[in-house]
Design a protein around this motif. Structure first.
Motif, short mmCIF file in Angstrom:
data_model
loop_
_atom_site.label_atom_id
_atom_site.label_comp_id
_atom_site.label_asym_id
_atom_site.label_seq_id
_atom_site.Cartn_x
_atom_site.Cartn_y
_atom_site.Cartn_z
N UNK A 212 -55.80 22.55 85.24
CA UNK A 212 -56.05 21.25 85.84
C UNK A 212 -54.81 20.37 85.91
N UNK A 213 -53.77 20.71 85.17
CA UNK A 213 -52.54 19.91 85.19
C UNK A 213 -51.82 20.05 86.54
N UNK A 214 -52.16 21.09 87.28
CA UNK A 214 -51.68 21.21 88.67
C UNK A 214 -50.33 21.85 88.82
N UNK A 215 -49.30 21.24 88.25
CA UNK A 215 -47.96 21.82 88.37
C UNK A 215 -47.10 21.52 87.14
N UNK A 264 -57.15 18.53 71.55
CA UNK A 264 -57.37 17.76 72.78
C UNK A 264 -57.21 18.71 73.95
N UNK A 265 -58.31 19.01 74.63
CA UNK A 265 -58.29 19.99 75.73
C UNK A 265 -58.24 19.23 77.06
N UNK A 266 -57.15 19.42 77.78
CA UNK A 266 -56.95 18.63 79.00
C UNK A 266 -56.94 19.54 80.22
N UNK A 267 -57.89 19.33 81.14
CA UNK A 267 -57.93 20.13 82.37
C UNK A 267 -58.16 21.60 82.10
N UNK A 289 -62.49 16.60 84.85
CA UNK A 289 -63.15 15.78 85.87
C UNK A 289 -64.50 16.36 86.30
N UNK A 290 -64.75 17.61 85.91
CA UNK A 290 -66.03 18.24 86.24
C UNK A 290 -66.97 18.08 85.03
N UNK A 291 -67.96 17.23 85.18
CA UNK A 291 -68.80 16.99 83.99
C UNK A 291 -69.66 18.19 83.60
N UNK A 292 -69.70 19.21 84.47
CA UNK A 292 -70.45 20.43 84.14
C UNK A 292 -69.54 21.48 83.45
N UNK A 304 -65.35 12.72 81.03
CA UNK A 304 -65.48 13.32 82.35
C UNK A 304 -64.75 12.42 83.35
N UNK A 305 -63.47 12.70 83.52
CA UNK A 305 -62.65 11.86 84.39
C UNK A 305 -61.38 12.60 84.76
N UNK A 306 -60.63 12.01 85.67
CA UNK A 306 -59.37 12.62 86.10
C UNK A 306 -58.32 12.46 85.00
N UNK A 307 -57.70 13.58 84.64
CA UNK A 307 -56.73 13.55 83.55
C UNK A 307 -55.55 12.63 83.84
N UNK A 308 -55.24 12.47 85.14
CA UNK A 308 -54.08 11.63 85.48
C UNK A 308 -54.40 10.13 85.31
N UNK A 309 -55.69 9.84 85.22
CA UNK A 309 -56.07 8.45 84.88
C UNK A 309 -56.16 8.29 83.36
N UNK A 310 -56.70 9.32 82.72
CA UNK A 310 -57.01 9.19 81.28
C UNK A 310 -55.74 9.22 80.42
#
Ligand SMILES: Cc1cc2nc3c(=O)[nH]c(=O)nc-3n(C[C@H](O)[C@H](O)[C@H](O)COP(=O)(O)OP(=O)(O)OC[C@H]3O[C@@H](n4cnc5c(N)ncnc54)[C@H](O)[C@@H]3O)c2cc1C
Length: 325
Positions: A212-215, A264-267, A289-292, A304-310
């Motif tokens: 989820x970190x993208x790049x 802390x598990x991110x993305x 960001x996927x609450x499921x 449940x939110x976008x990591x780049x905001x959190x």
């Protein structure tokens, strides 16, 4: 009633291993002060850290020039007759690489069952039960132990934090005739990988990043957060496969099994192969960001939110709190 539990002692480079200490703690817990706990030490016990052996009632030091050589086949054979002839109910071995070598051989030599991946052993109303992990740790199965002896491989960490009373700690020495040392391989020496990185299994705070970190450039954000928390950065397999983090930082089935105080598990989606490596962390916080996402099934707290905001908000809150303190 449990009569006798045997623990073969693993010594690695002059130290009795944590896996052996846990096996002795498990033996004391299961034996409940009634059954005798017997520790077999191959060769002269190391100079330091032998207080662990006081968890046993009897410590039998096998003496001879070769017995301390880590050749599993020969070491297992040395215990075959000793166990077969002495009313042993259980043989407890820690799940180290040595344990995984010795325990199946010993079970084979004794024609005894081997119960692997055992997390807890319970003894109630004369029924002996082992709870074991199967299916990459997704399921637990209860195994009733009816055969005596039974060889059990204990998962690391299973008895790490139990407090038990020491045993009698009586030491005996037994000479092993050279002809009893039946090794078909020769031990040449230890080969260890060069460690140029931190050991994530020893870190108390892990900030773990997934696809989820993208790049790669975005890792800076996570490194910054880890620094603020005083933790280390690690990753899921895709992140390591991309070469964004070294293999020493991978958590999971084909990486490291970790048990930090904070994970802390991110993305990270929470695939079984990843969860297998981190589900025993003391506190798991997940951002996805996927609450499921299945990671929330193992997390104690979920965002449940976008990591780049959190991440920036989290960092800001941490810095503010530190300044207040
Ligand atoms: C034999 C075998 C061994 C394996 N060993 C391991 C192992 O040791 N370790 C391991 O990790 N995997 C291992 N795997 C791979 C495993 O099956 C998964 O493919 C892997 O864990 C998925 O990694 P991930 O969660 O980072 O990626 P993904 O599954 O792609 O998940 C990415 C997550 O990020 C979330 N996301 C995306 N963008 C954002 C955003 N902006 N903000 C918040 N959330 C976002 C998504 O919702 C998604 O849940 C193994 C697989 C096999 C077959």
């Amino acid at each position: 009633m449990i009569r006798r539990i045997v623990v073969p002692v693993e010594v690695y480079r002059g130290h009795i291993t944590e896996a052996t200490r846990e096996a002795l703690v498990a033996a004391r817990t299961v034996g409940n002060g009634v059954g005798e706990v017997v520790a077999y030490v191959y060769g002269e016990p190391p100079a330091e850290g032998t207080d662990v052996l006081e968890l046993a009632d009897r410590i039998i030091v096998l003496e001879d020039g070769q017995v301390g050589t880590p050749v599993a086949m020969a070491q297992a054979k040395l215990l075959r007759e000793r166990i077969a002839s002495s009313d042993v109910d259980l043989v407890l071995v820690g799940s180290s690489s040595w344990g995984w070598d010795v325990a199946p051989l010993l079970a084979g030599f004794l024609s005894a069952p081997l119960v692997a991946n055992c997390q807890v052993i319970q003894h109630a109303e004369d029924v002996l039960k082992a709870t074991c992990r199967i299916c990459a740790g997704k399921l637990l199965v209860d195994v009733e132990i009816t055969n005596k002896p039974t060889v059990i491989l204990l998962l690391p960490g299973s008895y790490a934090h139990r407090e038990v009373q020491p045993g009698k700690g009586v030491m005996e020495r037994e000479r092993v005739p050279a002809s009893d040392w039946d090794a078909r391989v020769e031990f040449k020496g230890w080969l260890e990988p060069e460690r140029e990185d931190i050991d994530i299994t020893q870190e108390e705070i892990l900030v773990t990043v997934g696809r989820g970190i993208g790049q790669q450039e975005n890792l800076e954000l996570v490194e910054d957060l880890a620094k603020t928390l005083g933790g280390a950065v690690c990753g899921s397999r895709p992140v390591v496969d991309q070469g964004w983090l070294p293999p020493t930082r991978q958590v999971g089935k084909s990486g490291m099994i970790v048990k930090p105080k904070l994970y802390l598990a991110i993305g990270i989606s929470g695939a079984p192969e990843h969860v297998e490596g981190m589900k025993d962390a003391e506190l798991i916080v997940a951002i996805n960001r996927d609450e499921q996402a299945p990671i929330f099934d193992v997390a104690h707290y979920g965002i449940a939110a976008d990591l780049f905001d959190v991440i920036p908000a989290l960092k800001e809150a941490l810095v503010a709190r530190r300044q207040e303190a």
